[in-house]
Design a protein around this motif. Structure first.
Motif, PDB file in Angstrom:
ATOM      1  N   ASN A 117      37.388  34.205  39.509  1.00 31.83           N
ATOM      2  CA  ASN A 117      36.284  33.865  38.605  1.00 31.83           C
ATOM      3  C   ASN A 117      34.956  34.158  39.295  1.00 31.83           C
ATOM      4  O   ASN A 117      34.436  33.336  40.054  1.00 31.83           O
ATOM      5  CB  ASN A 117      36.368  32.385  38.202  1.00 31.83           C
ATOM      6  N   PHE A 118      34.396  35.322  39.035  1.00 39.50           N
ATOM      7  CA  PHE A 118      33.159  35.715  39.695  1.00 39.50           C
ATOM      8  C   PHE A 118      31.934  35.017  39.118  1.00 39.50           C
ATOM      9  O   PHE A 118      30.834  35.186  39.643  1.00 39.50           O
ATOM     10  CB  PHE A 118      33.008  37.235  39.657  1.00 39.50           C
ATOM     11  N   HIS A 119      32.101  34.216  38.083  1.00 41.60           N
ATOM     12  CA  HIS A 119      30.996  33.362  37.644  1.00 41.60           C
ATOM     13  C   HIS A 119      30.755  32.232  38.644  1.00 41.60           C
ATOM     14  O   HIS A 119      29.717  31.566  38.579  1.00 41.60           O
ATOM     15  CB  HIS A 119      31.276  32.802  36.250  1.00 41.60           C
ATOM     16  N   SER A 120      31.696  32.022  39.557  1.00 37.91           N
ATOM     17  CA  SER A 120      31.545  31.020  40.612  1.00 37.91           C
ATOM     18  C   SER A 120      30.811  31.628  41.803  1.00 37.91           C
ATOM     19  O   SER A 120      31.252  32.631  42.378  1.00 37.91           O
ATOM     20  CB  SER A 120      32.915  30.515  41.062  1.00 37.91           C
ATOM     21  N   ALA A 121      29.695  31.022  42.193  1.00 41.76           N
ATOM     22  CA  ALA A 121      28.940  31.502  43.354  1.00 41.76           C
ATOM     23  C   ALA A 121      29.783  31.428  44.625  1.00 41.76           C
ATOM     24  O   ALA A 121      29.637  32.272  45.523  1.00 41.76           O
ATOM     25  CB  ALA A 121      27.658  30.688  43.516  1.00 41.76           C
ATOM     26  N   GLY A 128      33.923  46.859  62.601  1.00 45.79           N
ATOM     27  CA  GLY A 128      33.529  48.233  62.886  1.00 45.79           C
ATOM     28  C   GLY A 128      33.917  49.267  61.864  1.00 45.79           C
ATOM     29  O   GLY A 128      33.760  50.468  62.124  1.00 45.79           O
ATOM     30  N   VAL A 129      34.413  48.857  60.679  1.00 46.31           N
ATOM     31  CA  VAL A 129      34.755  49.866  59.682  1.00 46.31           C
ATOM     32  C   VAL A 129      33.483  50.552  59.184  1.00 46.31           C
ATOM     33  O   VAL A 129      32.385  50.003  59.235  1.00 46.31           O
ATOM     34  CB  VAL A 129      35.545  49.267  58.489  1.00 46.31           C
ATOM     35  N   ASP A 130      33.663  51.766  58.666  1.00 52.65           N
ATOM     36  CA  ASP A 130      32.533  52.574  58.221  1.00 52.65           C
ATOM     37  C   ASP A 130      32.295  52.501  56.725  1.00 52.65           C
ATOM     38  O   ASP A 130      31.358  53.137  56.222  1.00 52.65           O
ATOM     39  CB  ASP A 130      32.772  54.034  58.622  1.00 52.65           C
ATOM     40  N   GLY A 131      33.128  51.747  56.030  1.00 45.80           N
ATOM     41  CA  GLY A 131      32.905  51.606  54.604  1.00 45.80           C
ATOM     42  C   GLY A 131      34.144  51.106  53.887  1.00 45.80           C
ATOM     43  O   GLY A 131      35.194  50.849  54.487  1.00 45.80           O
ATOM     44  N   PHE A 132      33.987  50.982  52.579  1.00 49.60           N
ATOM     45  CA  PHE A 132      35.045  50.443  51.732  1.00 49.60           C
ATOM     46  C   PHE A 132      35.258  51.325  50.515  1.00 49.60           C
ATOM     47  O   PHE A 132      34.311  51.886  49.956  1.00 49.60           O
ATOM     48  CB  PHE A 132      34.677  49.041  51.227  1.00 49.60           C
ATOM     49  N   ARG A 133      36.496  51.425  50.104  1.00 52.13           N
ATOM     50  CA  ARG A 133      36.831  51.884  48.764  1.00 52.13           C
ATOM     51  C   ARG A 133      37.101  50.609  47.979  1.00 52.13           C
ATOM     52  O   ARG A 133      38.008  49.835  48.292  1.00 52.13           O
ATOM     53  CB  ARG A 133      38.039  52.811  48.800  1.00 52.13           C
ATOM     54  N   LEU A 134      36.284  50.344  46.981  1.00 55.49           N
ATOM     55  CA  LEU A 134      36.332  49.087  46.240  1.00 55.49           C
ATOM     56  C   LEU A 134      37.196  49.268  44.999  1.00 55.49           C
ATOM     57  O   LEU A 134      36.821  49.950  44.047  1.00 55.49           O
ATOM     58  CB  LEU A 134      34.922  48.640  45.876  1.00 55.49           C
ATOM     59  N   ASP A 135      38.351  48.646  45.027  1.00 56.88           N
ATOM     60  CA  ASP A 135      39.335  48.805  43.965  1.00 56.88           C
ATOM     61  C   ASP A 135      38.858  48.143  42.675  1.00 56.88           C
ATOM     62  O   ASP A 135      38.344  47.018  42.697  1.00 56.88           O
ATOM     63  CB  ASP A 135      40.655  48.155  44.417  1.00 56.88           C
ATOM     64  N   SER A 136      39.029  48.850  41.557  1.00 58.00           N
ATOM     65  CA  SER A 136      38.749  48.281  40.219  1.00 58.00           C
ATOM     66  C   SER A 136      37.413  47.543  40.207  1.00 58.00           C
ATOM     67  O   SER A 136      37.321  46.402  39.738  1.00 58.00           O
ATOM     68  CB  SER A 136      39.883  47.333  39.804  1.00 58.00           C
ATOM     69  N   ILE A 137      36.367  48.200  40.688  1.00 54.90           N
ATOM     70  CA  ILE A 137      35.112  47.496  40.957  1.00 54.90           C
ATOM     71  C   ILE A 137      34.366  47.108  39.686  1.00 54.90           C
ATOM     72  O   ILE A 137      33.411  46.321  39.742  1.00 54.90           O
ATOM     73  CB  ILE A 137      34.224  48.324  41.906  1.00 54.90           C
ATOM     74  N   ASN A 138      34.789  47.595  38.525  1.00 55.75           N
ATOM     75  CA  ASN A 138      34.165  47.115  37.281  1.00 55.75           C
ATOM     76  C   ASN A 138      34.894  45.911  36.694  1.00 55.75           C
ATOM     77  O   ASN A 138      34.549  45.439  35.614  1.00 55.75           O
ATOM     78  CB  ASN A 138      34.103  48.240  36.243  1.00 55.75           C
ATOM     79  N   PHE A 139      35.874  45.350  37.417  1.00 58.88           N
ATOM     80  CA  PHE A 139      36.677  44.250  36.888  1.00 58.88           C
ATOM     81  C   PHE A 139      36.280  42.844  37.349  1.00 58.88           C
ATOM     82  O   PHE A 139      36.801  41.864  36.797  1.00 58.88           O
ATOM     83  CB  PHE A 139      38.156  44.469  37.240  1.00 58.88           C
ATOM     84  N   PRO A 140      35.425  42.637  38.351  1.00 58.69           N
ATOM     85  CA  PRO A 140      35.220  41.260  38.813  1.00 58.69           C
ATOM     86  C   PRO A 140      34.807  40.263  37.741  1.00 58.69           C
ATOM     87  O   PRO A 140      35.357  39.155  37.688  1.00 58.69           O
ATOM     88  CB  PRO A 140      34.134  41.421  39.887  1.00 58.69           C
ATOM     89  N   PHE A 141      33.871  40.586  36.878  1.00 62.85           N
ATOM     90  CA  PHE A 141      33.387  39.610  35.894  1.00 62.85           C
ATOM     91  C   PHE A 141      34.114  39.753  34.559  1.00 62.85           C
ATOM     92  O   PHE A 141      34.499  40.849  34.152  1.00 62.85           O
ATOM     93  CB  PHE A 141      31.881  39.776  35.661  1.00 62.85           C
ATOM     94  N   HIS A 142      34.265  38.635  33.891  1.00 66.42           N
ATOM     95  CA  HIS A 142      34.805  38.593  32.535  1.00 66.42           C
ATOM     96  C   HIS A 142      33.783  37.904  31.635  1.00 66.42           C
ATOM     97  O   HIS A 142      32.829  37.272  32.116  1.00 66.42           O
ATOM     98  CB  HIS A 142      36.121  37.803  32.502  1.00 66.42           C
ATOM     99  N   ASP A 143      33.953  38.049  30.357  1.00 70.30           N
ATOM    100  CA  ASP A 143      33.093  37.379  29.391  1.00 70.30           C
ATOM    101  C   ASP A 143      33.359  35.874  29.429  1.00 70.30           C
ATOM    102  O   ASP A 143      34.484  35.428  29.165  1.00 70.30           O
ATOM    103  CB  ASP A 143      33.370  37.920  27.986  1.00 70.30           C
ATOM    104  N   ALA A 144      32.340  35.110  29.757  1.00 69.07           N
ATOM    105  CA  ALA A 144      32.522  33.660  29.896  1.00 69.07           C
ATOM    106  C   ALA A 144      32.920  32.992  28.588  1.00 69.07           C
ATOM    107  O   ALA A 144      33.538  31.921  28.585  1.00 69.07           O
ATOM    108  CB  ALA A 144      31.242  33.032  30.454  1.00 69.07           C
TER     109      ALA A 144
END
Length: 536
Positions: free
Chosen positions: A173-177, A194-210
């Motif tokens: 629940n990304f509505h939670s701080a 020390g990693v140089d970056g991330f591939r962010l999986d399904s990055i348009n999925f964190p939030f849902h309609d409250a």
């Protein structure tokens, strides 16, 4: 790429660790296996590696269901193994990106174990819980990508929880701080390592309609995209409310602020939405993600018209953003089979690598792409992918692109001393690294030659792109950088083609491809041939 960020124009080699190399004899690849093959990876001429999930997990979705974001699953090794991998990769000039899965975790993660116990514990609102409708049915019509309803009943809370993927992958629940802060802390843990970056999986999925509003229905003729055929009811809806919510932009800006505190790291977002190109335009901005890729070139349409239409549409919108292109990965049928069919040959395999590496942006190459591996036909009794099991036989899942990397010609292709977790097809053993190393005309040696040459061409690593009209089977464009213009053209057909470019040209010796011949003002392309040229 001197004088610019390492990731701009980079070629990123994706490693699916459970299928790369097994060093402990359990039939599953591991982190020491990656270390053992770093010299091979560096020899390809790539700039970075992206390692798919290796974190602690019950492996319901093979690592994309994480039970501990900060530790290595014993299947793959230890944190010390990862630290050694990082150091050894950096010693060879390779950057290291790792997968992160912010939107969901495993049902076995301690966060979810606590959250599901009751409605008043400290993690009670860390996941998306909702009461049943008066008739006991789920709270709305949202569907899971992997088939069926996106809600599962939890008797301990007498509520449903949301899962956009497997029921064992509950949605955070990304509505939670507190949730947002916890996931940023997980990123910080690996950045500090020390990693140089991330591939962010399904990055348009964190939030849902409250408000949990129902998704609108999609017309029958539009039920397609990212492999969602009408066999999968997920294609029946516009996913207006269960992903790609406007609140997500603020989280991306938080990610960028965090990453801006580290030297030259990059965030690459995987974006799959109802209008992925528009979403990329929003997400890939100087104050959000560094790069993004979508599934537009991971579909069945590999025609010049589709490729041109896709790239031009993104270029028209993206402005300051930087794209990343891929035509193969661990989720889709391998490109030589998808675009070339069962009879695809080496000329197509060489051409496809050259093509994707000639577009403006960065590139993700998937392990085995440099060998020209076709899709493996995995029989049902050997199938591992839950997605494939659910939709068999019309859709066979993702196992066909996940079979072990063929290193040699032995029964297990040099991948493992034990029975591999997925079978290695005979055709892949014949295309092994050992076999191709010994053949100067192999796909592997062609890819090596092309990628090393590409590094010397600023027009290809960082130039602008402009498409040129050509016959239907030819994809042609100009790459331009600092006054240098390079014409690039690919014949994507299995027939010879002649084309007279709009200006007089001189061919450039681009290694690793079947090169067109210039006779007078006309280019004569062999099947799946290519031309790199400068105006004269």
């Amino acid at each position: 790429m001197a004088g610019q960020h390492w990731w701009r124009g980079a070629v990123i080699y994706q490693i699916y660790p459970r299928s790369f190399l097994d060093t402990d004899g359990d039939g599953i690849g591991d982190l020491p296996g990656i270390v053992d093959r770093l010299d091979y990876i560096a020899s390809l001429g790539v700039d970075a590696i992206w390692i798919s999930p290796f974190f602690k997990s019950p492996m319901a979705d093979f690592g994309y269901d994480i039970s501990d974001y900060r530790d290595v699953d014993p299947l793959f090794g230890t944190l010390e193994d990862f630290d050694r991998l990082l150091a050894q990769a950096h010693a060879r000039g390779l950057k290291v990106m790792i997968d992160q899965v912010p939107s969901h975790c495993s049902i076995e993660h301690p966060w979810f174990v606590e959250s599901r116990e009751n409605r008043d514990n400290p993690k009670a609102d860390w996941f998306v819980w909702a009461d049943a409708k008066p008739d006991g049915s789920p709270p709305n019509n949202w569907l899971s990508i992997f088939g069926g309803v996106a809600w599962t009943w939890e008797p301990r809370r007498r509520q449903y929880y949301l899962h956009n993927f497997l029921s064992s992958q509950p949605q955070l629940n990304f509505h939670s701080a507190e949730v947002r802060a916890a996931q940023l802390d997980n990123l910080r843990f690996w950045l500090d390592r020390g990693v140089d970056g991330f591939r962010l999986d399904s990055i348009n999925f964190p939030f849902h309609d409250a408000q949990l509003r129902d998704n609108p229905a999609k017309p029958m003729e539009l039920r397609q995209g990212r492999g969602f055929s009408p066999d999968n009811p997920y294609a029946f809806q516009y996913h207006t409310y269960n992903n790609t919510r406007p609140e997500n932009l603020g989280f991306l800006e938080d990610v960028r602020r965090l990453m801006d505190g580290y030297a030259d790291v990059a965030a690459l977002g995987e974006i799959s939405s109802d209008d992925s190109l528009a979403t990329m335009t929003e997400y890939v901005q100087p104050h959000r993600l560094h790069m993004g890729y979508s599934f537009e070139l991971l579909t069945d349409d590999g025609s010049p018209a589709h490729i041109r239409r896709t790239v031009e549409a993104l270029e028209a919108q993206l402005q300051e953003g930087w794209p990343c292109w891929a035509i193969s990965n661990h989720d889709v049928q391998r490109a030589v089979t998808r675009w070339g069919g069962s009879e695809a040959g080496d000329a197509l395999a060489k051409q496809l690598v050259a093509l994707v590496c000639s577009l403006r942006g960065s590139v993700c190459l998937y392990q085995g792409e440099e060998l020209g591996l076709p899709e493996a036909d995995v029989p049902y009794e050997s199938l591992q992918d839950p997605y494939g099991k659910a939709f068999w036989p019309n859709f066979k899942g993702r196992d066909g692109c996940r079979t072990p990397m063929p290193w040699g010609g032995t029964d297990n292709a040099g991948f493992s001393g034990a029975k591999p977790w997925l079978p290695v097809p005979e055709g892949h053993r014949l295309r092994s690294v050992d076999a191709q190393n010994a053949d100067p005309a192999s796909v592997l040696n062609a890819v090596r030659a092309f990628l090393h040459w590409r590094k010397t061409q600023p027009a290809l690593t960082g130039g602008a792109i402009r498409f040129v009209d050509a016959p239907a089977s030819i994809l042609a464009f100009v790459r331009e950088h600092a006054g240098e213009r390079m014409l690039v053209a690919f014949n994507l057909s299995q027939s010879s083609v002649e084309w007279v470019p709009p200006e007089r040209i001189a061919l450039i010796d681009a290694p690793g491809i079947d090169t067109a011949r210039l006779q007078g003002d006309a280019l004569h392309f062999p099947p799946h041939g290519a031309a790199f040229a400068r105006a004269v």
